[in-house]
Design a protein around this motif. Structure first.
Motif, PDB file in Angstrom:
ATOM      1  N   CYS A 198       0.859  -1.199   0.000  1.00 54.61           N
ATOM      2  CA  CYS A 198       0.000   0.000   0.000  1.00 54.61           C
ATOM      3  C   CYS A 198       0.892   1.247   0.000  1.00 54.61           C
ATOM      4  N   LYS A 199       1.355   1.615  -1.191  1.00 52.42           N
ATOM      5  CA  LYS A 199       2.337   2.698  -1.316  1.00 52.42           C
ATOM      6  C   LYS A 199       1.735   4.053  -0.956  1.00 52.42           C
ATOM      7  N   TYR A 200       0.445   4.232  -1.286  1.00 54.00           N
ATOM      8  CA  TYR A 200      -0.150   5.537  -0.987  1.00 54.00           C
ATOM      9  C   TYR A 200      -0.303   5.704   0.533  1.00 54.00           C
ATOM     10  N   LEU A 201      -0.571   4.597   1.220  1.00 53.21           N
ATOM     11  CA  LEU A 201      -0.658   4.646   2.686  1.00 53.21           C
ATOM     12  C   LEU A 201       0.675   5.119   3.260  1.00 53.21           C
ATOM     13  N   PRO A 261       5.491  23.800   1.013  1.00 50.55           N
ATOM     14  CA  PRO A 261       5.697  23.028   2.247  1.00 50.55           C
ATOM     15  C   PRO A 261       4.474  22.948   3.157  1.00 50.55           C
ATOM     16  N   PHE A 262       3.554  23.918   3.045  1.00 47.98           N
ATOM     17  CA  PHE A 262       2.402  23.868   3.951  1.00 47.98           C
ATOM     18  C   PHE A 262       1.214  23.123   3.342  1.00 47.98           C
ATOM     19  N   SER A 263       1.412  22.561   2.115  1.00 51.84           N
ATOM     20  CA  SER A 263       0.329  21.774   1.508  1.00 51.84           C
ATOM     21  C   SER A 263       0.546  20.301   1.800  1.00 51.84           C
ATOM     22  N   PHE A 264      -0.540  19.630   2.095  1.00 47.10           N
ATOM     23  CA  PHE A 264      -0.491  18.184   2.349  1.00 47.10           C
ATOM     24  C   PHE A 264      -0.508  17.482   0.992  1.00 47.10           C
ATOM     25  N   LYS A 265       0.659  16.960   0.582  1.00 43.14           N
ATOM     26  CA  LYS A 265       0.771  16.364  -0.752  1.00 43.14           C
ATOM     27  C   LYS A 265       1.484  15.014  -0.674  1.00 43.14           C
ATOM     28  N   PRO A 266       0.761  13.930  -0.383  1.00 42.16           N
ATOM     29  CA  PRO A 266       1.404  12.609  -0.306  1.00 42.16           C
ATOM     30  C   PRO A 266       2.111  12.236  -1.605  1.00 42.16           C
ATOM     31  N   GLU A 267       1.637  12.782  -2.732  1.00 38.77           N
ATOM     32  CA  GLU A 267       2.214  12.437  -4.043  1.00 38.77           C
ATOM     33  C   GLU A 267       3.714  12.697  -4.096  1.00 38.77           C
ATOM     34  N   ARG A 268       4.195  13.659  -3.302  1.00 36.56           N
ATOM     35  CA  ARG A 268       5.627  13.971  -3.387  1.00 36.56           C
ATOM     36  C   ARG A 268       6.456  12.726  -3.032  1.00 36.56           C
ATOM     37  N   GLU A 273       9.711   7.597  -5.255  1.00 36.06           N
ATOM     38  CA  GLU A 273       9.868   6.181  -5.615  1.00 36.06           C
ATOM     39  C   GLU A 273      10.001   5.989  -7.114  1.00 36.06           C
ATOM     40  N   GLN A 274       9.229   6.812  -7.887  1.00 37.65           N
ATOM     41  CA  GLN A 274       9.182   6.584  -9.333  1.00 37.65           C
ATOM     42  C   GLN A 274      10.241   7.368 -10.107  1.00 37.65           C
ATOM     43  N   ALA A 275      11.023   8.196  -9.396  1.00 36.59           N
ATOM     44  CA  ALA A 275      11.904   9.146 -10.091  1.00 36.59           C
ATOM     45  C   ALA A 275      12.940   8.489 -10.988  1.00 36.59           C
ATOM     46  N   GLY A 276      13.151   9.090 -12.161  1.00 37.31           N
ATOM     47  CA  GLY A 276      14.278   8.701 -12.999  1.00 37.31           C
ATOM     48  C   GLY A 276      15.500   9.470 -12.526  1.00 37.31           C
ATOM     49  N   ASP A 277      16.661   9.212 -13.160  1.00 33.32           N
ATOM     50  CA  ASP A 277      17.899   9.828 -12.699  1.00 33.32           C
ATOM     51  C   ASP A 277      17.884  11.346 -12.777  1.00 33.32           C
ATOM     52  N   LEU A 283      14.937  15.175  -5.617  1.00 29.87           N
ATOM     53  CA  LEU A 283      14.151  14.303  -4.748  1.00 29.87           C
ATOM     54  C   LEU A 283      15.008  13.688  -3.652  1.00 29.87           C
ATOM     55  N   SER A 284      16.287  13.417  -3.978  1.00 29.70           N
ATOM     56  CA  SER A 284      17.094  12.839  -2.902  1.00 29.70           C
ATOM     57  C   SER A 284      17.430  13.901  -1.854  1.00 29.70           C
ATOM     58  N   LYS A 285      17.477  15.186  -2.278  1.00 30.00           N
ATOM     59  CA  LYS A 285      17.615  16.281  -1.293  1.00 30.00           C
ATOM     60  C   LYS A 285      16.427  16.242  -0.331  1.00 30.00           C
ATOM     61  N   MET A 286      15.238  16.049  -0.929  1.00 25.33           N
ATOM     62  CA  MET A 286      14.020  16.005  -0.115  1.00 25.33           C
ATOM     63  C   MET A 286      14.087  14.826   0.860  1.00 25.33           C
ATOM     64  N   HIS A 287      14.533  13.700   0.322  1.00 26.75           N
ATOM     65  CA  HIS A 287      14.608  12.499   1.151  1.00 26.75           C
ATOM     66  C   HIS A 287      15.557  12.716   2.329  1.00 26.75           C
TER      67      HIS A 287
END
Ligand code: HEM
Length: 385
Positions: A198-201, A261-268, A273-277, A283-287
């Motif tokens: 359940c990736k969205y969870l 940053p103040f928006s609830f966005k699970p999609e980020r 997970e799906q990112a290409g190089d 995205l890895s900065k975010m991680h």
């Protein structure tokens, strides 16, 4: 943790039965108080194999009220250590509540020590031997710390997520669809590959931990003795003896790492997970900037348990029930106030109060049953007051 899961599920079942009871009368359901009771029932069982029974009986609930007072005190001392001098004075002030607090804890400890050490696979059974060898000064202070550290933060994550789901119908639909398609019965909802699929969870839990990190206080650190006279951080020379810290809430709301940053966005998190190089550097900065449990040797020991506990609570609740925010003023509990001048003006942000970890109210929701799925919960509701 897999050995402990049946006990965890028993407590979650009680939580679900309390929701079910609320559906009979469309009674508003206060997530903060119910999730706190659930969180402490779970961590109490894991720590000392004892049922604190906060969900069904108010006798021990005073523990939670007094813990908040204690956390305010600890938080002030953590940010202003000289205040420590008042500690002995505060301890001398006789109070009925302090006596009640000590009495309840003493009863819990006495009940546990009356049993053989290995009668339960709880924290006590693991710590008793090192404690008897003098590795810990006081086993019970370790256990009280563990209960405090592990009781509230998972509750904060669940409450925040329900707050945002009640205000974001698209997220609500995506999450309920995912869970209701992934399983064919409530019994199937246990830890394992189906729940992990359940990736969205998982994305919703991460977004909740990002936008409302349960550990709100700045966790101060100091350079160790014998490691030089200063350290350099991002070009700044910091002399030894200076306390440094990064506030998790501030980091998690830095737009450089988390756009909007103040928006609830699970999609980020799904994008990660799906990112290409080509996208992966941002995205890895975010991680790397996502640190609700901090990183390094003093990071949270409960991280794995948190994902297990929170996933089970959310998946089971959404399996049985639909919900919406309570109509009227009660439905606003937990949100910001547009007229507030002190930074609490974002209506769509779940409001946390920094008491070392966090204190919060609401959201207050109205649950309804989903079809006949609740039939397997029904026989137990008589025990739920
Ligand atoms: C959403 C849930 C949770 C969050 C966000 C969280 C966050 C944190 C953070 C930021 C720290 C570092 C504190 C510091 O350095 O001063 C920490 C430490 C700790 N946490 Fe958690 N925690 C959570 C749940 C839990 C649970 C469920 C348990 C128990 C099973 C737990 C047990 C601990 C313990 C024992 C420490 C101290 C570790 C040490 O100092 O070595 N936490 N947690």
């Amino acid at each position: 943790m897999s050995m402990f899961e049946p006990t965890m599920l028993e407590h979650i079942n009680t939580f679900l039965q309390l929701i079910l009871k609320s559906t009979h009368t469309s009674e508003p359901f206060d997530m903060s108080s119910h999730c706190q009771n659930l969180g402490f029932d779970i961590i109490g069982s894991l720590a000392v194999g004892q049922r604190l029974n906060l969900q069904l009986d108010d006798t021990n609930r005073i523990l939670l009220r007094l813990l908040i007072v204690a956390k305010y005190r600890v938080n002030m001392i953590m940010h202003l250590p000289p205040l420590r001098v008042f500690n002995p004075v505060l301890k001398m002030i006789p109070s009925r509540q302090a006596r009640d607090f000590t009495r309840i804890l003493a009863n819990i400890f006495t009940a546990r020590t009356a049993q053989s050490v290995d009668s339960q696979r709880d924290l006590y059974s693991f710590l008793q031997k090192p404690a008897s060898e003098g590795i810990f000064e006081n086993i019970w202070s370790e256990i009280v710390f563990f209960i405090t550290a592990g009781g509230t933060p998972p509750a904060t994550t669940v409450c925040a997520l329900f707050f945002y789901l009640s205000r974001n119908p698209e997220c609500y639909k995506l999450l309920t669809d995912e869970i209701r398609l992934a399983f064919s019965s409530a019994d199937e909802i246990t830890s394992g590959s189906q729940l992990s699929s359940c990736k969205y969870l998982r994305a919703c839990i991460n977004e909740s931990l990002r936008i409302n990190p349960p550990s709100l206080a700045t966790l101060w650190r100091e350079q160790l003795e014998g490691t030089g006279e200063f350290i350099t951080i991002d070009g700044h020379v910091v002399p030894r003896g200076t306390q440094v810290g990064v506030n998790i809430y501030a980091l998690h709301h830095n737009a450089e790492y988390f756009p909007e940053p103040f928006s609830f966005k699970p999609e980020r998190w799904l994008a990660l997970e799906q990112a290409g190089d080509s996208e992966s550097s941002n995205l890895s900065k975010m991680h790397n900037a996502f640190v609700p449990f901090i990183v390094g040797p003093r990071s949270c020991v409960g991280k794995t348990m948190v994902y297990q506990e929170v996933s089970l609570i959310i998946a089971k609740t959404l399996w049985y029930f639909d919900f919406e925010r309570c109509p009227g003023a009660l439905g606003k509990v937990g949100e910001g106030d547009a007229g507030n001048q002190n930074g609490r003006n974002r209506v769509g942000e779940f409001q946390l109060f920094d008491v070392f970890n966090s204190h919060h109210q609401g959201p207050i929701l109205v649950f309804t049953t989903r079809g006949d799925f609740h039939a397997d919960l029904e026989p137990h509701t008589q025990s739920v007051r």
